[in-house]
Design a protein around this motif. Structure first.
Motif, PDB file in Angstrom:
ATOM      1  N   GLY A   1       0.770  -1.223   0.000  1.00 57.52           N
ATOM      2  CA  GLY A   1       0.000   0.000   0.000  1.00 57.52           C
ATOM      3  C   GLY A   1       0.805   1.278   0.000  1.00 57.52           C
ATOM      4  O   GLY A   1       0.226   2.360   0.017  1.00 57.52           O
ATOM      5  N   SER A   2       2.138   1.174  -0.027  1.00 50.66           N
ATOM      6  CA  SER A   2       2.982   2.367  -0.019  1.00 50.66           C
ATOM      7  C   SER A   2       3.923   2.345  -1.208  1.00 50.66           C
ATOM      8  O   SER A   2       4.418   1.293  -1.597  1.00 50.66           O
ATOM      9  CB  SER A   2       3.807   2.442   1.272  1.00 50.66           C
ATOM     10  N   ALA A   3       4.184   3.521  -1.769  1.00 51.52           N
ATOM     11  CA  ALA A   3       5.115   3.622  -2.884  1.00 51.52           C
ATOM     12  C   ALA A   3       6.528   3.354  -2.393  1.00 51.52           C
ATOM     13  O   ALA A   3       6.905   3.759  -1.295  1.00 51.52           O
ATOM     14  CB  ALA A   3       5.022   4.995  -3.521  1.00 51.52           C
ATOM     15  N   GLY A   4       7.311   2.656  -3.185  1.00 50.43           N
ATOM     16  CA  GLY A   4       8.690   2.354  -2.831  1.00 50.43           C
ATOM     17  C   GLY A   4       9.560   2.325  -4.069  1.00 50.43           C
ATOM     18  O   GLY A   4       9.084   2.483  -5.185  1.00 50.43           O
ATOM     19  N   ASP A   5      10.829   2.140  -3.864  1.00 52.27           N
ATOM     20  CA  ASP A   5      11.789   2.129  -4.960  1.00 52.27           C
ATOM     21  C   ASP A   5      12.611   0.846  -4.938  1.00 52.27           C
ATOM     22  O   ASP A   5      13.044   0.381  -3.878  1.00 52.27           O
ATOM     23  CB  ASP A   5      12.740   3.328  -4.858  1.00 52.27           C
ATOM     24  N   LEU A   6      12.829   0.285  -6.121  1.00 53.89           N
ATOM     25  CA  LEU A   6      13.682  -0.878  -6.305  1.00 53.89           C
ATOM     26  C   LEU A   6      14.697  -0.551  -7.388  1.00 53.89           C
ATOM     27  O   LEU A   6      14.417   0.229  -8.292  1.00 53.89           O
ATOM     28  CB  LEU A   6      12.876  -2.105  -6.726  1.00 53.89           C
ATOM     29  N   THR A   7      15.847  -1.170  -7.301  1.00 54.78           N
ATOM     30  CA  THR A   7      16.875  -0.987  -8.318  1.00 54.78           C
ATOM     31  C   THR A   7      17.438  -2.345  -8.719  1.00 54.78           C
ATOM     32  O   THR A   7      17.767  -3.160  -7.855  1.00 54.78           O
ATOM     33  CB  THR A   7      18.026  -0.102  -7.801  1.00 54.78           C
TER      34      THR A   7
ATOM     35  N   PHE B   1      13.091   1.261 -10.403  1.00 53.46           N
ATOM     36  CA  PHE B   1      11.680   0.889 -10.425  1.00 53.46           C
ATOM     37  C   PHE B   1      10.901   1.792  -9.479  1.00 53.46           C
ATOM     38  O   PHE B   1      11.323   2.000  -8.345  1.00 53.46           O
ATOM     39  CB  PHE B   1      11.472  -0.540  -9.919  1.00 53.46           C
ATOM     40  N   GLY B   2       9.776   2.300  -9.935  1.00 50.06           N
ATOM     41  CA  GLY B   2       8.798   2.876  -9.025  1.00 50.06           C
ATOM     42  C   GLY B   2       7.834   1.765  -8.657  1.00 50.06           C
ATOM     43  O   GLY B   2       7.262   1.140  -9.547  1.00 50.06           O
ATOM     44  N   ALA B   3       7.658   1.480  -7.376  1.00 52.86           N
ATOM     45  CA  ALA B   3       6.973   0.256  -6.984  1.00 52.86           C
ATOM     46  C   ALA B   3       5.949   0.467  -5.893  1.00 52.86           C
ATOM     47  O   ALA B   3       6.149   1.283  -4.993  1.00 52.86           O
ATOM     48  CB  ALA B   3       8.005  -0.772  -6.514  1.00 52.86           C
ATOM     49  N   GLU B   4       4.841  -0.252  -5.979  1.00 57.67           N
ATOM     50  CA  GLU B   4       3.844  -0.282  -4.909  1.00 57.67           C
ATOM     51  C   GLU B   4       3.104  -1.601  -4.967  1.00 57.67           C
ATOM     52  O   GLU B   4       2.406  -1.875  -5.938  1.00 57.67           O
ATOM     53  CB  GLU B   4       2.865   0.886  -5.027  1.00 57.67           C
ATOM     54  N   ALA B   5       3.250  -2.422  -3.959  1.00 66.73           N
ATOM     55  CA  ALA B   5       2.566  -3.718  -3.909  1.00 66.73           C
ATOM     56  C   ALA B   5       1.154  -3.517  -3.372  1.00 66.73           C
ATOM     57  O   ALA B   5       0.960  -2.809  -2.383  1.00 66.73           O
ATOM     58  CB  ALA B   5       3.331  -4.686  -3.014  1.00 66.73           C
ATOM     59  N   PRO B   6       0.143  -4.110  -3.971  1.00 70.73           N
ATOM     60  CA  PRO B   6      -1.229  -3.921  -3.508  1.00 70.73           C
ATOM     61  C   PRO B   6      -1.503  -4.598  -2.175  1.00 70.73           C
ATOM     62  O   PRO B   6      -2.328  -4.132  -1.397  1.00 70.73           O
ATOM     63  CB  PRO B   6      -2.071  -4.535  -4.627  1.00 70.73           C
ATOM     64  N   THR B   7      -0.838  -5.721  -1.893  1.00 72.25           N
ATOM     65  CA  THR B   7      -1.037  -6.445  -0.642  1.00 72.25           C
ATOM     66  C   THR B   7       0.295  -6.979  -0.158  1.00 72.25           C
ATOM     67  O   THR B   7       1.265  -7.076  -0.911  1.00 72.25           O
ATOM     68  CB  THR B   7      -1.994  -7.640  -0.821  1.00 72.25           C
ATOM     69  N   ALA B   8       0.337  -7.358   1.108  1.00 73.31           N
ATOM     70  CA  ALA B   8       1.511  -8.049   1.622  1.00 73.31           C
ATOM     71  C   ALA B   8       1.551  -9.460   1.052  1.00 73.31           C
ATOM     72  O   ALA B   8       0.552  -9.988   0.566  1.00 73.31           O
ATOM     73  CB  ALA B   8       1.472  -8.100   3.150  1.00 73.31           C
ATOM     74  N   GLY B   9       2.721 -10.081   1.099  1.00 73.71           N
ATOM     75  CA  GLY B   9       2.854 -11.444   0.609  1.00 73.71           C
ATOM     76  C   GLY B   9       4.143 -11.628  -0.146  1.00 73.71           C
ATOM     77  O   GLY B   9       4.993 -10.741  -0.213  1.00 73.71           O
TER      78      GLY B   9
END
Length: 317
Positions: free
Chosen positions: A204-210, A265-273
Motif C-alpha cells: 500500500g505504499s510507494a517504494g523504490d527498487l533498483t 523501479f517505481g513500486a507499490e505492492a497492492p497487498t503483503a505477501g
C-alpha cells in the motif's frame, strides 16, 4: 539512457491482471476479495504512456480476473498433452457473441504478449505467437515439465479509446511433478550475468527498487531496448498468481541507445505477501530472464516501526 531509467512495478503497469486462485479455468474470485485488492492501488493500463506510477489515480477495476473481460473471451488453449511432445500451442480471442477478434493494436512492439507459468511459479515463459487469417494465435510448443500452468494473453484490441485486456486460461500437462518451493532471493545468475535487486516494498505504499546487471564482476552498460523499453518485468503474487506486467518508464528508447548497469523501479505492492519477479533484459541481441522472490510486508508493520524509530530519536537514544 542513464541508471535512473524507471520501471513501474506493481502499480505502474502495462497490464494488471489479478487472476483467480489457481484451479479450474474461469474460476472467479469473490467480489469482496477483489475489492480488497483494489484499495489504495494505483496502476497504469497497458495502452497508457510511461508516466510516473506514483501519480496515477486509484484503480477502480482490475483486469484479467478470468478468461473473459471487456466483452471478450479466451478460447480453450490447444497444446501438447505431455512433456517432450512437439506440437503447437494455439488459441483465439472471441467476442462473447462468438465472433472472432482479428484486429489488435500494437502495444510495446507486439500485438499480443503471451505469459505462461506453472502453478508453483516455475517454468516461466514470455513469448509472442503469430495470428493466422482466421484469428488463431499459434506458436510451436514443447512442455519441459508436467503440471498445471496458467496462460495470460495480454493485448489491446483495435479501436478508438480501446484499453488493454488480459485473459487467462488453465492448462494441464500430463505427468508427475514435484512442486518447486520458493525462497526469498535478490540475486540471480543467468547466462553469465549477475542480476541484483535492491530496495524494499511495503503493501500500500510507494517504494523504490533498483536492478543492477553485471558480468564477470564488471557493470553492464549495454542493455538494449526490448519490446520498446530497457527492461520488461512480470510479477506474480505467490498463491494465486496475481499478475502484473510492466515496462520501463520514460521515453521509448531510440535506435542504438543503451542503458545500465542500474535500472530503477517505481513500486507499490497492492497487498503483503510473497511475489515472484521475472525480469527480461536484452544484451547483444539476446534476451535473458532473471528471477527474484521478494517478500512484501504489511503497511501497518512499517508504520509501527517508523513510530518506534521516531520515539527512540525523540528520547535521545
Amino acid at each position: 539512457m542513464n541508471a535512473g531509467a524507471r520501471l513501474g512495478l506493481f502499480t505502474g503497469g502495462l497490464v494488471v491482471a489479478f487472476g483467480a486462485a489457481f484451479g479450474l479455468a474461469g474460476l472467479l474470485v469473490p467480489q469482496s476479495l477483489v475489492a480488497g485488492w483494489t484499495e489504495g492501488d494505483t496502476v497504469r493500463s497497458h495502452d497508457e504512456g510511461h508516466s510516473d506510477s506514483k501519480t496515477q489515480p486509484a484503480v477502480t477495476s482490475l483486469k484479467g480476473l478470468s478468461l473473459s473481460d471487456g466483452g471478450m473471451v479466451l478460447s480453450p488453449v490447444s497444446a501438447p498433452h505431455a512433456t517432450d511432445e512437439e506440437g503447437n500451442l494455439s488459441f483465439r480471442v472471441e467476442e462473447t457473441d462468438g465472433s472472432i477478434v482479428t484486429e489488435f493494436a500494437e502495444a510495446h512492439d507486439k500485438k499480443l504478449h503471451l505469459i505462461i507459468v506453472r502453478s508453483d511459479g516455475s517454468e516461466f515463459r514470455h513469448v509472442h505467437p503469430t495470428m493466422d487469417a482466421d484469428g488463431t494465435w499459434t506458436i510451436p510448443w514443447t512442455w519441459h515439465e508436467a503440471g498445471s500452468y496458467r496462460a495470460f494473453a495480454d493485448f489491446t484490441p483495435e479501436g478508438e479509446d480501446a484499453t488493454g485486456v488480459t485473459l487467462t486460461q488453465t492448462i494441464h500437462v500430463d505427468g508427475a511433478f514435484a512442486s518447486v518451493p520458493t525462497e526469498a532471493s535478490r540475486v540471480d545468475v543467468v547466462d553469465g550475468f549477475t542480476v541484483e535487486l535492491d530496495g524494499e516494498l511495503v503493501a500500500g505504499s510507494a517504494g523504490d527498487l533498483t536492478v543492477t546487471v553485471s558480468r564477470d564482476g564488471e557493470p553492464v552498460t549495454t542493455l538494449e531496448p526490448y519490446l520498446g523499453a530497457f527492461g520488461h518485468l512480470v510479477a506474480l503474487r505467490e498463491g494465486d498468481l496475481a499478475y502484473l506486467h510492466v515496462h520501463a518508464e520514460g521515453d521509448e528508447p531510440r535506435a542504438g541507445e543503451t542503458a545500465g548497469p542500474e535500472v530503477g523501479f517505481g513500486a507499490e505492492a497492492p497487498t503483503a505477501g510473497r511475489y515472484l519477479l521475472y525480469l527480461d533484459f536484452q544484451v547483444d541481441g539476446a534476451v535473458h530472464t532473471a528471477e527474484f522472490v521478494l517478500d512484501v510486508a504489511h503497511g501497518d508493520h512499517a508504520d509501527d516501526s517508523e513510530s518506534s524509530d521516531d520515539q527512540t530519536h525523540s528520547d535521545g537514544h
